[in-house]
Scaffold this motif. Structure first.
Motif, mmCIF file in Angstrom:
data_model
loop_
_atom_site.group_PDB
_atom_site.id
_atom_site.type_symbol
_atom_site.label_atom_id
_atom_site.label_comp_id
_atom_site.label_asym_id
_atom_site.label_seq_id
_atom_site.Cartn_x
_atom_site.Cartn_y
_atom_site.Cartn_z
ATOM 1 N N VAL A 1 -9.633 21.392 -33.810
ATOM 2 C CA VAL A 1 -10.263 22.625 -34.279
ATOM 3 C C VAL A 1 -9.862 22.842 -35.736
ATOM 4 O O VAL A 1 -8.675 22.799 -36.073
ATOM 5 N N GLY B 1 -15.644 23.151 -27.251
ATOM 6 C CA GLY B 1 -15.889 24.581 -27.018
ATOM 7 C C GLY B 1 -14.645 25.315 -26.547
ATOM 8 O O GLY B 1 -14.181 26.279 -27.185
ATOM 9 N N PRO B 2 -14.064 24.908 -25.406
ATOM 10 C CA PRO B 2 -12.845 25.572 -24.926
ATOM 11 C C PRO B 2 -11.691 25.504 -25.920
ATOM 12 O O PRO B 2 -10.866 26.422 -25.981
ATOM 13 N N GLY C 1 -11.785 25.689 -29.194
ATOM 14 C CA GLY C 1 -11.937 26.769 -30.164
ATOM 15 C C GLY C 1 -11.535 28.104 -29.586
ATOM 16 O O GLY C 1 -10.874 28.919 -30.253
ATOM 17 N N GLU C 2 -11.909 28.347 -28.324
ATOM 18 C CA GLU C 2 -11.544 29.612 -27.680
ATOM 19 C C GLU C 2 -10.030 29.740 -27.527
ATOM 20 O O GLU C 2 -9.458 30.816 -27.738
ATOM 21 N N GLN C 3 -9.356 28.640 -27.157
ATOM 22 C CA GLN C 3 -7.895 28.676 -27.009
ATOM 23 C C GLN C 3 -7.199 28.979 -28.337
ATOM 24 O O GLN C 3 -6.235 29.742 -28.379
ATOM 25 N N LEU D 1 -8.445 30.622 -30.979
ATOM 26 C CA LEU D 1 -8.659 32.025 -31.360
ATOM 27 C C LEU D 1 -7.784 32.954 -30.515
ATOM 28 O O LEU D 1 -7.240 33.949 -31.025
ATOM 29 N N ALA D 2 -7.634 32.628 -29.228
ATOM 30 C CA ALA D 2 -6.790 33.466 -28.365
ATOM 31 C C ALA D 2 -5.330 33.425 -28.817
ATOM 32 O O ALA D 2 -4.628 34.441 -28.797
ATOM 33 N N ASP E 1 -4.135 35.837 -31.487
ATOM 34 C CA ASP E 1 -3.811 37.196 -31.035
ATOM 35 C C ASP E 1 -4.332 38.257 -32.003
ATOM 36 O O ASP E 1 -3.601 39.174 -32.425
ATOM 37 N N LEU F 1 -13.676 30.040 -37.388
ATOM 38 C CA LEU F 1 -13.774 28.666 -36.893
ATOM 39 C C LEU F 1 -14.781 27.911 -37.754
ATOM 40 O O LEU F 1 -15.913 28.355 -37.959
ATOM 41 N N CYS G 1 -15.271 22.096 -34.569
ATOM 42 C CA CYS G 1 -14.564 21.601 -33.383
ATOM 43 C C CYS G 1 -15.078 20.180 -33.137
ATOM 44 O O CYS G 1 -16.289 19.977 -32.963
#
Length: 648
Positions: A245, A283-284, A286-288, A290-291, A294, A300, A303
């Motif tokens: 990412v 996809g996942p 990028g989500e991880q 960003l999470a 915090d 982004l 990826c």
């Protein structure tokens, strides 16, 4: 029957190793290695200095004894000097080091003729082979030039010609591109791939450059004398699945601090951050990421699939063989605001050596807190520029200032305000880690209290806890290099000059080194000027000046230089075909004159990727075609190749 099948399989190989081991006194260099190298393939040995590559290759060539296991070359068991002699006529060995197998006072043609006589090549056969090889390597115009006057890339091409002049069945090339600029590296690989395809030769090639791994059909990754992983590039990728990412954040320092604990393979690349996420698709992943931030604002950017260097580092980390650590990351909110002012200014710097102009009117500026890259082929003038700016060498013309001091008249002031780490690490190898640091503290006039404070800081910064009493000579290359950096920083300089600082250092050591440079620039506001041959490292720079023949020919950020290349040459197509060498001929027939082999893939630029992709699939129905991002190596090679063409 099973034993017969095993012998048949071994005889089908060019090289077979079983339980191979080599010791030097109490040191185990290679331990229990099993390898099968098929006839007609390019097989790569990947790994840092000290991984055992050279020992293994010399043993296969029959010039080094070994302590355990067995080696079979073309079905002959290499268990004695007599056995080794029986297959030497079928081998070609090119040892590590620029021009190590050549004679400096002999010309290009004289070197070739010498090796041909040594290998008993008939005169009529020699004439035809010499013509072919000199033409392919573009050395025919320089056949009367002495070897000692050749560039590094030309030496390596001549070394390859001399290795191939007797038409061996197996060529053994030990780190043939180390210390060679990217243009010569790419040229070397293109020539080798074409020769092997045309003549059906098998090649065993080692490299410390992980970006070269994709050029091999199969490979073995070595670490600590053992095989970490082996197989095709796709096989290696499957061993450590994940995604990369790329993102940007206004609080780059804080974002990296939040990402490192969860994603140890997080690093800064210029103004961006690059994060390897284990066991996740794009996809996942990028989500991880960003999470994990915090709520810290970030954008982004991309990826994508990981490179082989990401996989190599991940394998080491997952198997407990490398600890990337969390570093000394500053807490979120510590933006490390860049201090104002110009740290380095070069104005029309020129340097002549007799009638030869090594540096020609070079101008650039480096703000405080920036990482600035000075790139160029061997002999481009990079080191001469650094020596002038540091006050080591006077310019023939032009001016410069470093940390507010005029380089012509403020030599002592400049030396007090800069740190300099040369290509050859300036350490005293017979002194311990602590003794080296205290020595440099004394040279810079630090008192006892300041020395103790800086010694503790360097030990923490460089990760040298537990090594204080070890001799510098006994340190692994990565730690030795970080100690040299610490000694260059002992007096808290405002400006840091690094000349090829990571040559020969393993990927984990290089990443740790660049983590330190990132903190120095972003948190401490140090201006850093670095030269490097690793084009992947150029991505770490905020700004780049590319030199050619003593002049600056491009000056921009890495992103800006890549955008310029895409506007000028088009998008980069990657073509994957079951028969890549045959497919390359078709690709070139379709008008892609710059197309080149990259192991099992072909790269070519296109101004209309959609139309050209369709044309390629029509002619190559089994091929897949995709657009891939351009790299800094693509930028470097395109610019320098164009400029070289304009000179001829």
């Amino acid at each position: 029957m099973a034993g017969t099948a095993l012998v048949t399989a071994m005889n089908d190989n060019a090289v077979t190793l079983r339980g191979f081991g080599k010791r030097y006194g109490k040191t185990v260099a290679v331990d229990g290695v099993d390898l099968d190298i098929a006839r007609g393939e390019i097989f790569g040995l990947i790994g840092p200095d000290g991984a055992g590559k050279s020992s293994l290759m010399k043993a296969v060539a029959g010039v080094l004894t070994f302590d355990s296991g067995s080696i079979d070359v073309f079905g002959t068991r290499i268990d004695s000097e007599r056995a080794a002699e029986t297959i030497k006529a079928r081998l070609g060995l090119m040892p590590q080091g620029l021009g190590q197998n050549l004679y400096g006072d002999l010309s290009i043609e004289e070197n070739i003729d010498f090796f041909a006589r040594l290998r008993l090549v008939p005169a009529d056969v020699l004439a035809e082979r010499k013509k072919t090889l000199l033409g392919m390597t573009r050395l025919d115009r320089f056949r009367n030039r002495p070897m000692k006057q050749l560039s590094g890339g030309m030496k390596q091409k001549l070394g390859l010609v001399c290795t191939l002049i007797h038409a061996p069945d197996l060529v053994i090339l030990d780190e043939p591109t180390t210390g060679v600029d990217p243009v010569s590296r790419r040229d070397f690989w293109t020539i080798l791939a074409e020769l092997l395809h045309e003549q059906g030769i098998t090649a065993l090639v080692s490299t410390a450059y992980l970006d070269e791994a994709s050029r091999f059909q199969r490979m073995a990754m070595l670490h600590g004398g053992r095989v970490l992983a082996s197989g095709t590039p796709a096989d290696i990728h499957a061993l450590s699945p994940g995604a990369v990412v790329t993102l940007a954040s206004d609080d780059q320092v804080g974002a990296l601090a939040r990402l490192k604990p969860q994603f140890p393979q997080s690093e800064a690349l210029g103004p961006q951050l690059r994060v390897f996420v284990d066991d996740a698709g794009p996809g996942p992943a990028g989500e991880q990421v960003l999470a994990a931030l915090d709520g810290l604002p970030a954008q982004l950017l991309d990826c994508s699939d990981p490179e082989l260097e990401d996989i190599f580092v991940a394998l080491l980390r997952r198997r407990g063989l490398a600890d990337l650590g969390d570093g000394e990351a500053a807490p979120a909110g510590t933006r490390g605001a860049r201090p104002e002012g110009i740290a380095i200014a070069a104005d029309a710097l020129t340097r002549d050596f007799g009638e030869f102009r090594a540096v020609d009117a070079v101008s650039f500026s480096v703000p405080q807190g920036e990482i600035f890259g000075l790139l160029g082929a061997n002999g481009a003038g990079k080191t001469t520029v650094i020596k002038m700016l540091c006050g080591i060498m006077p310019p023939s013309a032009g001016s410069g200032a470093v940390a507010g001091a005029d380089m012509r008249s403020a030599g002592r002031q400049i030396k007090e305000r800069i740190g300099y780490m040369s290509q050859a690490f300036s350490l005293y190898l017979d002194l311990t880690v602590a003794e080296n640091i205290r020595l440099y503290a004394g040279i810079y006039g630090l008192d006892r209290v300041q020395t103790a404070e800086r010694l503790d800081w360097i030990i923490n910064m460089a990760g040298l806890h537990g090594y204080q009493t070890m001799l510098a000579a006994d340190l692994p290359m990565g730690l030795r290099q970080r100690l040299a950096l610490g000694c260059a920083l002992v007096h808290k300089p405002q400006v840091l000059f690094l000349d090829e600082p990571t040559s020969g250092v393993d990927p984990v050591g290089r990443r740790q080194f660049w983590d330190i440079l990132f903190r120095l620039s972003r948190v401490d506001g140090v201006a850093i000027l670095v030269t490097t041959h690793y084009m992947s490292e150029a991505e770490h720079c905020d700004h780049i000046s590319l030199m050619f023949a003593g002049r600056v020919v491009a000056d921009d950020s890495p992103a800006g230089l890549k955008a310029d290349l895409t506007r000028e040459a088009g998008e980069l197509l990657e073509i994957t075909d079951p028969a890549p060498a045959d497919a390359l001929a078709v690709v070139r027939e379709l008008g892609f004159a710059d197309a080149a082999l990259y192991g099992p893939k072909i790269h070519a630029f296109s101004r209309d990727a959609t139309t050209d992709g369709r044309r390629l699939r029509e002619r190559l129905p089994q091929a897949s075609v995709r657009v891939r991002p351009v790299s800094m190596e693509d930028v470097f090679v395109h610019l320098v190749t164009r400029l070289e063409g304009a000179r001829t």
